[in-house]
Design an enzyme around this catalytic site. Sequence first.
Site, PDB file in Angstrom:
ATOM      1  N   CYS A  72      45.546  32.691  10.427  1.00 37.30           N
ATOM      2  CA  CYS A  72      44.594  32.215   9.429  1.00 37.30           C
ATOM      3  C   CYS A  72      45.293  31.342   8.386  1.00 37.30           C
ATOM      4  O   CYS A  72      46.219  31.808   7.706  1.00 37.30           O
ATOM      5  CB  CYS A  72      43.932  33.401   8.738  1.00 37.30           C
ATOM      6  SG  CYS A  72      42.864  32.930   7.367  1.00 37.30           S
ATOM      7  N   LYS A 126      36.090  44.275  12.887  1.00 36.40           N
ATOM      8  CA  LYS A 126      36.727  44.725  11.656  1.00 36.40           C
ATOM      9  C   LYS A 126      36.570  46.229  11.454  1.00 36.40           C
ATOM     10  O   LYS A 126      35.470  46.768  11.613  1.00 36.40           O
ATOM     11  CB  LYS A 126      36.122  43.977  10.467  1.00 36.40           C
ATOM     12  CG  LYS A 126      36.305  42.475  10.557  1.00 36.40           C
ATOM     13  CD  LYS A 126      35.314  41.733   9.683  1.00 36.40           C
ATOM     14  CE  LYS A 126      35.358  40.246   9.983  1.00 36.40           C
ATOM     15  NZ  LYS A 126      34.284  39.499   9.324  1.00 36.40           N
ATOM     16  N   VAL A 138      39.962  37.622   5.112  1.00 36.70           N
ATOM     17  CA  VAL A 138      41.348  37.713   4.658  1.00 36.70           C
ATOM     18  C   VAL A 138      41.693  36.366   4.017  1.00 36.70           C
ATOM     19  O   VAL A 138      41.074  35.352   4.334  1.00 36.70           O
ATOM     20  CB  VAL A 138      42.304  38.014   5.840  1.00 36.70           C
ATOM     21  CG1 VAL A 138      42.027  39.381   6.406  1.00 36.70           C
ATOM     22  CG2 VAL A 138      42.215  36.954   6.943  1.00 36.70           C
ATOM     23  N   GLU A 177      40.434  36.422  -1.633  1.00 39.42           N
ATOM     24  CA  GLU A 177      40.383  34.956  -1.635  1.00 39.42           C
ATOM     25  C   GLU A 177      41.786  34.359  -1.844  1.00 39.42           C
ATOM     26  O   GLU A 177      42.538  34.799  -2.700  1.00 39.42           O
ATOM     27  CB  GLU A 177      39.422  34.407  -2.694  1.00 39.42           C
ATOM     28  CG  GLU A 177      37.985  34.844  -2.509  1.00 39.42           C
ATOM     29  CD  GLU A 177      37.309  34.243  -1.295  1.00 39.42           C
ATOM     30  OE1 GLU A 177      37.812  33.230  -0.757  1.00 39.42           O
ATOM     31  OE2 GLU A 177      36.273  34.779  -0.875  1.00 39.42           O
ATOM     32  N   SER A 178      42.084  33.345  -1.053  1.00 36.11           N
ATOM     33  CA  SER A 178      43.449  32.816  -0.999  1.00 36.11           C
ATOM     34  C   SER A 178      43.937  32.270  -2.333  1.00 36.11           C
ATOM     35  O   SER A 178      45.048  32.593  -2.782  1.00 36.11           O
ATOM     36  CB  SER A 178      43.567  31.738   0.084  1.00 36.11           C
ATOM     37  OG  SER A 178      42.713  30.637  -0.185  1.00 36.11           O
TER      38      SER A 178
END
Length: 239
Positions: free
Chosen positions: A30, A57, A70, A83-84
């Site tokens: 990802c 999941k 993710v 959240e990235s």
Amino acid sequence: MSTEKCLAEGSPAPGPVPQDRLRLYSMRFCPFAQRTRLVLHAKGIKFDTINIHLKQKPGWFLEKNPDGLVPVIETPAGEVVCESHITSEYLDEVYPEKKLLPATPFGRAEQKMLLEHFSKIIPNFFKISSAKRKGDDASGFEAELKEKFTKLNERLVKRKTSFFGGDTITLIDYMMWPFFERLEMFGAQRCLDHTPELKKWTERMLEDPAVKATIHSTDHHKAFFKSYQDGEPDYDYGL
């Protein structure tokens, strides 16, 4: 605990997060989760990784993040951050050693504005890949991406710096990098041909220790992406 192979529905929940580290819920391929991994490595933060099967999941993961996405960071106190870009900024604030965000409010705002701009570029990568997979003409999407890359190139030329935040890597470079790592996977590598400073930036990024610690080979990216496009993503590819 740390797992390379992904955990799916029905798997037992991991125990408490150890006091001396963080836990990252991730997926190996990802690009958004890679953003957080880059920051963790760049700042030398101790962490364990739990990779999640995003098609099946586990219920305990959905309790931590009902959106089922993710990356997710969990602290020993049970605090959960998702959240990235939010996890990345959180890490930079909580672990002030080797700051990745600029010290000034304008400097931080400038990076957030560039990240907002870059977020609008990301769909172009997928449009190019989808068109080529279907055998459609991707030239229009490629021309659009080239134009956007030209503007990023001009930004580097105007700044006269090696990276987007200065002469050292800052947070914005890590937020953008995962998609450039996957350019060949998307079939968009030639969109860099007329942007020499942007191309040099990608070469400099490849020398960074955090990038080296999180990178996958182009062959692995392509193999995973094909499985994803076929509707049966192999999250454990290469293990």
